[in-house]
Design a protein around this motif. Sequence first.
Motif, mmCIF file in Angstrom:
data_model
loop_
_atom_site.group_PDB
_atom_site.id
_atom_site.type_symbol
_atom_site.label_atom_id
_atom_site.label_comp_id
_atom_site.label_asym_id
_atom_site.label_seq_id
_atom_site.Cartn_x
_atom_site.Cartn_y
_atom_site.Cartn_z
ATOM 1 N N PHE A 57 22.167 31.456 53.579
ATOM 2 C CA PHE A 57 22.980 31.479 54.840
ATOM 3 C C PHE A 57 23.566 30.228 54.302
ATOM 4 O O PHE A 57 23.024 28.599 54.084
ATOM 5 N N VAL A 58 25.095 29.826 54.842
ATOM 6 C CA VAL A 58 26.094 28.663 54.160
ATOM 7 C C VAL A 58 26.287 28.644 55.772
ATOM 8 O O VAL A 58 26.592 29.751 56.849
ATOM 9 N N THR A 59 27.519 27.180 55.946
ATOM 10 C CA THR A 59 28.063 27.411 57.144
ATOM 11 C C THR A 59 29.001 27.319 57.799
ATOM 12 O O THR A 59 29.260 27.918 58.848
ATOM 13 N N SER A 60 30.295 28.222 56.381
ATOM 14 C CA SER A 60 31.263 29.013 56.954
ATOM 15 C C SER A 60 31.514 29.882 55.896
ATOM 16 O O SER A 60 30.618 30.212 55.229
ATOM 17 N N GLY A 61 32.742 30.824 56.091
ATOM 18 C CA GLY A 61 32.746 31.452 55.078
ATOM 19 C C GLY A 61 33.379 30.930 53.406
ATOM 20 O O GLY A 61 32.862 31.431 52.907
ATOM 21 N N THR A 62 34.343 30.084 54.391
ATOM 22 C CA THR A 62 34.666 29.226 52.938
ATOM 23 C C THR A 62 33.575 28.790 52.515
ATOM 24 O O THR A 62 33.817 28.802 50.588
ATOM 25 N N GLN A 63 32.548 27.803 52.726
ATOM 26 C CA GLN A 63 31.870 27.776 51.774
ATOM 27 C C GLN A 63 30.963 28.773 51.134
ATOM 28 O O GLN A 63 30.578 29.105 50.132
ATOM 29 N N GLY A 64 30.721 30.355 52.045
ATOM 30 C CA GLY A 64 29.867 30.797 51.327
ATOM 31 C C GLY A 64 31.361 31.546 50.045
ATOM 32 O O GLY A 64 30.517 32.164 48.760
ATOM 33 N N ASN A 65 31.991 31.740 50.252
ATOM 34 C CA ASN A 65 33.074 31.414 49.068
ATOM 35 C C ASN A 65 33.291 30.787 48.156
ATOM 36 O O ASN A 65 32.747 31.200 46.550
ATOM 37 N N GLN A 66 33.132 29.235 48.370
ATOM 38 C CA GLN A 66 33.193 28.506 47.261
ATOM 39 C C GLN A 66 31.946 27.818 47.194
ATOM 40 O O GLN A 66 32.276 27.821 45.024
ATOM 41 N N VAL A 67 30.465 28.351 47.339
ATOM 42 C CA VAL A 67 29.751 28.265 46.994
ATOM 43 C C VAL A 67 29.658 29.438 45.808
ATOM 44 O O VAL A 67 29.120 29.201 44.500
ATOM 45 N N GLY A 68 29.635 31.192 46.463
ATOM 46 C CA GLY A 68 29.320 31.701 44.904
ATOM 47 C C GLY A 68 31.282 31.158 43.899
ATOM 48 O O GLY A 68 30.248 31.721 42.907
ATOM 49 N N ILE A 69 32.169 30.887 43.970
ATOM 50 C CA ILE A 69 33.280 30.625 42.975
ATOM 51 C C ILE A 69 32.352 29.443 42.282
ATOM 52 O O ILE A 69 32.071 29.709 40.886
ATOM 53 N N ALA A 70 31.807 28.339 42.869
ATOM 54 C CA ALA A 70 31.516 27.257 41.958
ATOM 55 C C ALA A 70 30.155 28.272 40.715
ATOM 56 O O ALA A 70 29.911 27.444 39.462
ATOM 57 N N THR A 71 29.171 28.878 41.596
ATOM 58 C CA THR A 71 28.206 29.719 40.677
ATOM 59 C C THR A 71 28.925 30.171 39.188
ATOM 60 O O THR A 71 28.003 30.441 38.453
ATOM 61 N N HIS A 72 29.709 31.291 39.803
ATOM 62 C CA HIS A 72 30.591 31.501 39.063
ATOM 63 C C HIS A 72 31.233 31.693 37.440
ATOM 64 O O HIS A 72 31.100 31.446 36.826
ATOM 65 N N VAL A 73 32.022 29.662 37.444
ATOM 66 C CA VAL A 73 33.309 29.692 37.396
ATOM 67 C C VAL A 73 32.804 28.270 37.246
ATOM 68 O O VAL A 73 32.322 27.852 37.714
ATOM 69 N N SER A 74 32.905 28.252 35.817
ATOM 70 C CA SER A 74 33.464 26.428 35.528
ATOM 71 C C SER A 74 34.881 25.687 34.870
ATOM 72 O O SER A 74 35.352 26.752 35.019
ATOM 73 N N THR A 75 34.891 24.435 34.691
ATOM 74 C CA THR A 75 35.739 23.838 34.066
ATOM 75 C C THR A 75 37.182 24.657 33.440
ATOM 76 O O THR A 75 36.572 25.186 32.126
ATOM 77 N N GLU A 138 39.363 41.441 48.209
ATOM 78 C CA GLU A 138 39.483 40.202 49.625
ATOM 79 C C GLU A 138 38.965 41.818 50.844
ATOM 80 O O GLU A 138 39.552 42.088 50.619
ATOM 81 N N ASN A 139 37.663 41.634 51.334
ATOM 82 C CA ASN A 139 37.929 43.182 52.160
ATOM 83 C C ASN A 139 37.287 42.970 53.578
ATOM 84 O O ASN A 139 35.803 42.305 53.779
ATOM 85 N N THR A 140 37.958 43.288 54.635
ATOM 86 C CA THR A 140 39.140 43.178 54.731
ATOM 87 C C THR A 140 40.238 42.367 54.241
ATOM 88 O O THR A 140 39.654 41.379 54.462
ATOM 89 N N HIS A 141 41.222 42.920 54.229
ATOM 90 C CA HIS A 141 42.076 41.740 53.640
ATOM 91 C C HIS A 141 42.549 40.929 55.040
ATOM 92 O O HIS A 141 43.755 42.184 55.650
ATOM 93 N N LEU A 168 32.056 40.275 39.712
ATOM 94 C CA LEU A 168 33.140 40.256 40.695
ATOM 95 C C LEU A 168 32.547 39.966 41.733
ATOM 96 O O LEU A 168 31.778 40.138 42.609
ATOM 97 N N HIS A 169 33.184 39.211 42.805
ATOM 98 C CA HIS A 169 33.269 38.874 43.993
ATOM 99 C C HIS A 169 34.072 39.120 45.512
ATOM 100 O O HIS A 169 35.594 39.192 44.532
ATOM 101 N N MET A 170 33.128 39.167 46.252
ATOM 102 C CA MET A 170 33.803 40.116 47.011
ATOM 103 C C MET A 170 34.092 38.405 49.241
ATOM 104 O O MET A 170 32.941 38.409 49.200
ATOM 105 N N ASP A 171 35.224 38.580 48.880
ATOM 106 C CA ASP A 171 35.644 37.505 50.065
ATOM 107 C C ASP A 171 35.501 38.298 51.571
ATOM 108 O O ASP A 171 36.716 39.689 51.982
ATOM 109 N N GLY A 172 34.196 39.267 51.976
ATOM 110 C CA GLY A 172 34.140 39.953 52.640
ATOM 111 C C GLY A 172 33.716 39.456 54.170
ATOM 112 O O GLY A 172 32.396 39.779 54.786
#
Length: 349
Positions: A57-75, A138-141, A168-172
């Motif tokens: 459970f996260v605070t917002s859609g932006t946080q959901g995406n960015q927590v997800g991306i940060a967990t997938h991606v490095s510098t 992104e779905n829906t876009h 693969l991540h989906m901004d759902g």
Amino acid sequence: MTNKIDLRSDTVTKPTEEMRKAMYGAEVGDDVYGEDPTVLRLEELAATTLGKEAALFVTSGTQGNQVGIATHVSTGEEVITEAQAHIFYYEAAAISVFNGAQVRQIPTDNGIMTPEQIRRAIRPKDVHQPRTALVAVENTHNRAGGTVWPLAALEGVRAVADNAGIPLHMDGARVFNAAVALGVPVREVVKHVDTVSVCLSKGLCAPVGSVLAGPRDFIERARQWRKRMGGGMRQAGVIAAPGIIALTKMVERLAEDHENARLLAEKLAQMDGVDVNLDKVETNIVIADIANTGLSVSDFLGRLAERNVLATSFGETLVRFVTHHDVSRQDVETAVDAVHHVVSGARVH
Ligand SMILES: *Cc1c(COP(=O)(O)O)cnc(C)c1O
């Protein structure tokens, strides 16, 4: 006080009476200690509904995406997104701020990238080039007008990502709108992606919050990124409780929003000076090009607001209307009359 018909976004939806009662009665504990039973229940329900091992459970859609991306991606790595994806367009450069990573943008007409476009954008192993760490769809876009990814297109993208060993991540944010439009359970829509972020606070009417879902070990690592970004909440059961109602009671009714958007789009498309691409109206978003009304977007929106109808600017000549729970069919008809007045008034001058 005259009630405004607010078509700016489905984020303006108010929690239902049942949600407010559930908030009042919610059993709570300290969720950073993993002790809030209502949050745990929401996370379990979200994981099951989405067909994933675990959810956060996260605070917002932006946080959901960015927590997800940060967990997938490095510098120093690269994320592939569509050129007008929310992740790239509307999240205040979070990918570069949190990860020191960059975005590779893929232009499309309708928000749907082809497997071939993605295949070509994936970097070869080369000392000059960043490593491609993630593909995000992104779905829906949103900026394409609420367009829905065909299931076959997702399957194609999955095959390309698998071939390259890239997650693969989906901004759902509005993935339930996609599921309802396709007439399939949401888990069918997200089965080809590793992780997905879903908004509870848009068409589903919860007051706040999103969930990020994916493999159990991924979600455990994501939990630390959420804490790092300040999203560790304490007695969060009071806001998770309406999220449970969002997932169980508010999904099917999205079909009404889609019917209302279709009605709005068809009426707008008949007006002189207003252009709507009806093929792109698949869910609850309608984008109208008002270039030929002779009005600027800000004049158009100002005159519409004087008639108690709100919409939002979506570019130089574009206006976005979004239907939702708090807009009835009658409201749509009233809004159509208001637009008609504004547009025909403009053409007389
Ligand atoms: C609304 C939205 C989000 C998240 O927005 P928040 O305001 O942070 O909840 C993410 N992606 C898309 C496509 C959206 O429309």
